[in-house]
Scaffold this motif. Structure first.
Motif, short mmCIF file in Angstrom:
data_model
loop_
_atom_site.label_atom_id
_atom_site.label_comp_id
_atom_site.label_asym_id
_atom_site.label_seq_id
_atom_site.Cartn_x
_atom_site.Cartn_y
_atom_site.Cartn_z
N GLU A 5 -59.45 10.00 -23.31
CA GLU A 5 -59.23 10.03 -21.87
C GLU A 5 -58.47 8.79 -21.44
O GLU A 5 -58.31 7.84 -22.21
N ASN A 39 -67.12 7.64 -16.81
CA ASN A 39 -68.04 8.61 -17.42
C ASN A 39 -69.12 7.90 -18.22
O ASN A 39 -70.30 8.29 -18.20
N LEU A 60 -62.64 7.55 -26.85
CA LEU A 60 -62.68 8.42 -25.69
C LEU A 60 -61.30 9.02 -25.49
O LEU A 60 -60.35 8.29 -25.21
N ALA A 67 -60.50 3.94 -25.03
CA ALA A 67 -59.86 5.12 -24.47
C ALA A 67 -58.51 5.31 -25.12
O ALA A 67 -57.62 4.46 -25.01
N ILE A 111 -61.15 6.82 -16.34
CA ILE A 111 -62.01 8.00 -16.38
C ILE A 111 -63.07 7.85 -17.46
O ILE A 111 -64.25 8.14 -17.25
N GLY A 112 -62.64 7.40 -18.65
CA GLY A 112 -63.58 7.24 -19.75
C GLY A 112 -64.70 6.27 -19.43
O GLY A 112 -65.88 6.56 -19.69
#
Length: 294
Positions: A92, A100, A90, A41, A96-97
């Motif tokens: 992000e 997901n 990612l 990320a 969050i990454g």
């Protein structure tokens, strides 16, 4: 047409903890015949410069994500040359990454700490948040060298309440079978305080009743899942005491601890029991949190 299997996903950030997680994930992907997906990320929190093993230094704000990912992929292929490896940055925040990624992953693997000056015993905020919210199994890689190298030849399954056990038991049985090792199913039990130390009243249930219930919970949790794993070496252990202490003691001779966790769709906060929370911070082996949805 060949069926594509969901990958094992591991998050890396350049820290020593994430490299241990990467090595563990490589071995796990090989055991299970899964492709490995390595992600980073790019909005990972900017901590102070962290020492990188083998003489390198990785300051997250200075090293491009593609270099970090290329290095991680090279490390994975050196460890298992034939492993199918892919990488992705990612754009992000890490929590969050990884959440997901969990939507299309066989499991998520993370390290037990991040870059900052956090003691080795404590789990980083990213790993805790992912373990508490992901909709696929999450393995937090921690513990001794013996457990990380699977030298104990034992997977431990913590038997919780009936509504968290089915999926976790199947996960633990698959792990034990893939490793060719024993599965130890453990249930802790306790008498109410007024029954202990020889002060039980005539109306109180004796200790053996609580132990028998623990045995029954183990049998119920394993009955259906075991049908798909004939011949596996199964150990059933009941022990009086707090569950977090009983299970932590068992992790001293385990290669993996598996715990179930209830995921309620209407609940937005962290969905971890006190037992799981404690063991994610203090177990002596990697810990798998396996969600039971509903």
């Amino acid at each position: 047409m060949a069926v594509m299997r969901m990958p094992l996903v591991v998050g890396v950030d350049g820290s020593e903890s994430s490299l241990r997680a990467l090595d563990w994930a490589v071995d796990e992907a090989e055991r299970l015949g899964l492709p490995l997906r390595i992600v980073h990320a790019s909005l990972w929190e900017r901590y102070e410069i962290a020492p990188y093993p083998y003489g390198y230094v990785i300051p997250s704000a200075e090293v491009p994500s593609e270099d970090l990912l290329d290095s991680a992929a090279e490390r994975a292929r050196r460890r298992v040359p034939d492993l199918v490896v892919s990488t992705e940055e990612l754009p992000e925040a890490p929590e969050i990454g990884l959440l997901n990624e969990a939507r299309n992953a066989a499991a998520i693997v993370t390290g037990s700490r991040g870059r900052g000056p956090v003691t080795e015993l404590l789990l980083g905020s990213v790993g805790l948040a992912v373990a508490a919210r992901a909709h696929c199994p999450v393995i937090v890689v921690r513990g001794t060298e013996e457990s990380l190298k699977a030298r104990h030849h034992r997977v431990v399954l913590g038997i919780g309440e009936a509504d968290t056990g089915g999926v976790a038991a199947r996960f633990a049985l698959r792990e034990a079978e893939a490793r060719g090792c024993a599965l130890e199913a453990v249930r802790a039990w306790r008498c109410p305080a007024h029954e202990s130390a020889g002060h039980a009243s005539l109306a109180a249930e004796p200790a053996h009743v609580h132990e028998e219930r623990a045995v029954a919970l183990i049998d119920d949790a394993l009955c259906e899942p075991l049908r798909g794993h004939p011949g596996l070496d199964i150990l059933r252990t009941t022990s009086e005491g707090p569950a977090h202490k009983v299970l932590r003691d068992r992790t001293a001779t385990a290669d993996l601890l598996v715990l179930g966790a209830r995921r309620r769709h209407s609940h937005l906060g962290l969905q971890l029991s006190r037992v799981a929370h404690t063991l994610l911070h203090h177990a002596d082996c990697p810990v798998a949190i396996v969600p039971q949805h509903g």
